[in-house]
Write a protein that holds these residues in place. Structure first.
Motif, mmCIF file in Angstrom:
data_model
loop_
_atom_site.group_PDB
_atom_site.id
_atom_site.type_symbol
_atom_site.label_atom_id
_atom_site.label_comp_id
_atom_site.label_asym_id
_atom_site.label_seq_id
_atom_site.Cartn_x
_atom_site.Cartn_y
_atom_site.Cartn_z
ATOM 1 N N PRO A 36 -3.591 3.851 -8.241
ATOM 2 C CA PRO A 36 -2.394 3.775 -7.401
ATOM 3 C C PRO A 36 -2.156 2.333 -6.954
ATOM 4 O O PRO A 36 -3.098 1.550 -6.810
ATOM 5 C CB PRO A 36 -2.737 4.670 -6.204
ATOM 6 C CG PRO A 36 -3.833 5.551 -6.681
ATOM 7 C CD PRO A 36 -4.611 4.734 -7.671
ATOM 8 N N VAL A 37 -0.902 2.003 -6.740
ATOM 9 C CA VAL A 37 -0.532 0.637 -6.378
ATOM 10 C C VAL A 37 -0.518 0.480 -4.867
ATOM 11 O O VAL A 37 0.196 1.192 -4.159
ATOM 12 C CB VAL A 37 0.845 0.271 -6.970
ATOM 13 C CG1 VAL A 37 1.301 -1.096 -6.477
ATOM 14 C CG2 VAL A 37 0.780 0.300 -8.493
ATOM 15 N N GLY A 38 -1.318 -0.474 -4.386
ATOM 16 C CA GLY A 38 -1.341 -0.824 -2.968
ATOM 17 C C GLY A 38 -0.993 -2.300 -2.836
ATOM 18 O O GLY A 38 -1.838 -3.117 -2.449
ATOM 19 N N THR A 42 -2.294 -1.661 0.867
ATOM 20 C CA THR A 42 -2.211 -0.264 1.297
ATOM 21 C C THR A 42 -1.364 0.524 0.320
ATOM 22 O O THR A 42 -0.337 0.030 -0.151
ATOM 23 C CB THR A 42 -1.595 -0.144 2.709
ATOM 24 O OG1 THR A 42 -1.423 1.238 3.040
ATOM 25 C CG2 THR A 42 -0.248 -0.827 2.805
ATOM 26 N N VAL A 43 -1.806 1.718 -0.019
ATOM 27 C CA VAL A 43 -0.954 2.652 -0.747
ATOM 28 C C VAL A 43 -0.066 3.292 0.307
ATOM 29 O O VAL A 43 -0.541 3.952 1.221
ATOM 30 C CB VAL A 43 -1.788 3.710 -1.490
ATOM 31 C CG1 VAL A 43 -0.889 4.732 -2.156
ATOM 32 C CG2 VAL A 43 -2.697 3.028 -2.513
ATOM 33 N N LYS A 44 1.217 3.076 0.215
ATOM 34 C CA LYS A 44 2.146 3.372 1.306
ATOM 35 C C LYS A 44 1.979 4.789 1.860
ATOM 36 O O LYS A 44 2.104 5.768 1.128
ATOM 37 C CB LYS A 44 3.591 3.179 0.842
ATOM 38 C CG LYS A 44 3.963 1.736 0.535
ATOM 39 C CD LYS A 44 5.433 1.620 0.163
ATOM 40 C CE LYS A 44 5.793 0.210 -0.310
ATOM 41 N NZ LYS A 44 5.580 -0.812 0.697
ATOM 42 N N PRO A 271 4.089 7.410 -9.228
ATOM 43 C CA PRO A 271 3.759 8.574 -8.408
ATOM 44 C C PRO A 271 4.064 8.378 -6.932
ATOM 45 O O PRO A 271 4.521 9.309 -6.255
ATOM 46 C CB PRO A 271 2.259 8.780 -8.652
ATOM 47 C CG PRO A 271 1.762 7.477 -9.148
ATOM 48 C CD PRO A 271 2.901 6.853 -9.902
ATOM 49 N N THR A 272 3.849 7.172 -6.411
ATOM 50 C CA THR A 272 4.087 6.941 -4.985
ATOM 51 C C THR A 272 5.567 6.759 -4.682
ATOM 52 O O THR A 272 6.091 7.339 -3.732
ATOM 53 C CB THR A 272 3.280 5.713 -4.516
ATOM 54 O OG1 THR A 272 3.495 4.619 -5.419
ATOM 55 C CG2 THR A 272 1.802 6.034 -4.478
#
Length: 378
Positions: A36-38, A42-44, A271-272
């Protein structure tokens, strides 16, 4: 020769898909894996312990954004990015090369460096290969990236060649600038949609013997078919015993297609970002939860999903978005990350059982049937 950082555990006999393990100071990463992208550390909307519960092993953060705020020295003084963000697992930091593409209107590039006009306060920011490595060493990520020159596609061949050659030169400068040996530096293959340039870049970088390699400069305007073709002609020229990372990709379909073509590691905002915008991924296709059809739907998003969102009926999730309650985006973000991690776990199991080709075919067929019969998420 085996690499202590990456162990290639199995290659599927039918498809050639790879099962491996990254070994880092902050723990192992079973591959194929999705990060996941942070971007800002932070991953929102997701607390670290909840992120762990999704099955996430490793996250991505961004050099350029953390360099601007709070600044890499602040992070270093507070114990490095792991302690600063309270994330105990492995971290990969992108070098800032993608911002050369995404902030192109604010950026000037020459052989010495990329010069940005900060999107935060308008100040001048110089990011050279040496600076990119120094910032990443201060942040303390487990995997760091060479600075590359990313351009939008399609582009004239001369522009693609210029960016590719610069990326090779910058990779060598990054390699020479690295001083920490507890971080693994990945080189990034560029070359746009030009087959010969991709092959040349892969071979020249492979000769430099980096711990890992990324395929960059994709998902920036080309079609999925073009992206898959570039992977097919690039991965055979990367060392088999080293990890291969496809940057910024993508849809669940793209992940399976890339694994089929020898990729081990992924990151993407899909995904986020989609979760925050009321779209959930499922094995039966996407669920657009704002749709009126879910107003009285008592079913969970997926019966088999252990995420917090699937403890609630679809009707309630829809209500949260319609009422603009912040819990809605948080729950769908958690669901989508959980879904991606479950998909990757199933992929790893299929490779180990030498049945990835069958798994790939089944998943693609399910997603395709959901799209054509209108039963996505049912």
């Amino acid at each position: 020769m085996s690499d202590p950082f990456f162990r290639l555990l199995h290659i599927d006999r039918q498809s050639g898909a790879r099962r491996g393990r990254l070994v880092t100071v902050h723990g192992p990463v079973e591959t194929p894996a999705f990060m996941p992208v942070g971007t800002q550390g932070t991953v929102k909307g997701v607390m670290p312990e909840l992120l762990r519960s999704t099955g996430t092993q490793m996250i991505l953060a961004n050099t350029y954004h953390l360099m601007l705020r709070p600044g890499e020295q602040v992070v270093a003084e507070l114990g490095g990015l792991h302690r600063f963000a309270c994330w105990p697992g492995p971290i990969l930091t992108d070098s800032g090369g993608f911002q050369i593409f995404s902030l192109a209107k604010l950026t000037r590039v020459d052989d010495s460096a990329a010069v940005f006009r900060s999107h935060v306060d308008g100040s001048v920011v110089v990011l050279s290969p040496e600076r990119a490595v120094a910032v990443q060493e201060s942040l303390g990520a487990d995997v760091i990236m060479t600075l590359d020159h990313v351009i939008a596609l399609p582009a004239p061949r001369e522009a693609v060649r210029d960016a590719m050659q610069r990326s090779i030169r910058w990779a060598e400068r990054c390699r020479l600038a690295q001083s920490r040996r507890d971080q693994s530096l990945f080189a990034i293959v560029q070359g746009g949609l030009e087959e010969d340039l991709r092959v040349r870049c892969a071979r020249e970088l492979a000769a430099m013997d980096f711990p890992g390699y990324a395929v960059g400069g994709l998902s920036v305007g080309e079609s999925a078919k073009e992206m898959y073709h570039i992977l097919e002609i690039t991965t055979p020229h990367l060392p088999e015993e080293k990890p291969r990372y496809l940057m910024g990709v993508g849809r669940p379909t793209d992940l399976l297609e890339a694994v089929r073509r020898g990729i081990d590691l992924f990151d993407c905002v899909m995904p986020t970002r989609n979760g925050r915008n009321a779209m959930a991924f499922t094995h039966r296709g996407p669920v657009r939860i704002r749709n009126r059809r879910y107003e009285r739907d008592a079913r969970p998003l997926e019966n088999s999903c252990p995420c917090p969102a699937c403890q609630f009926p679809r009707a309630y999730l829809r209500h949260l978005f319609m009422a603009k309650e912040m819990l809605g985006p948080i729950l769908l973000t958690l669901h989508n990350i959980t879904y991606y991690q479950r998909l990757m776990r199933e992929v790893r199991n299929a490779i180990e059982a030498d049945c990835f080709a069958e798994y790939h075919q089944e998943r693609i067929a399910h997603w395709g049937s959901a799209a054509t019969d209108g039963t996505g998420g049912s």
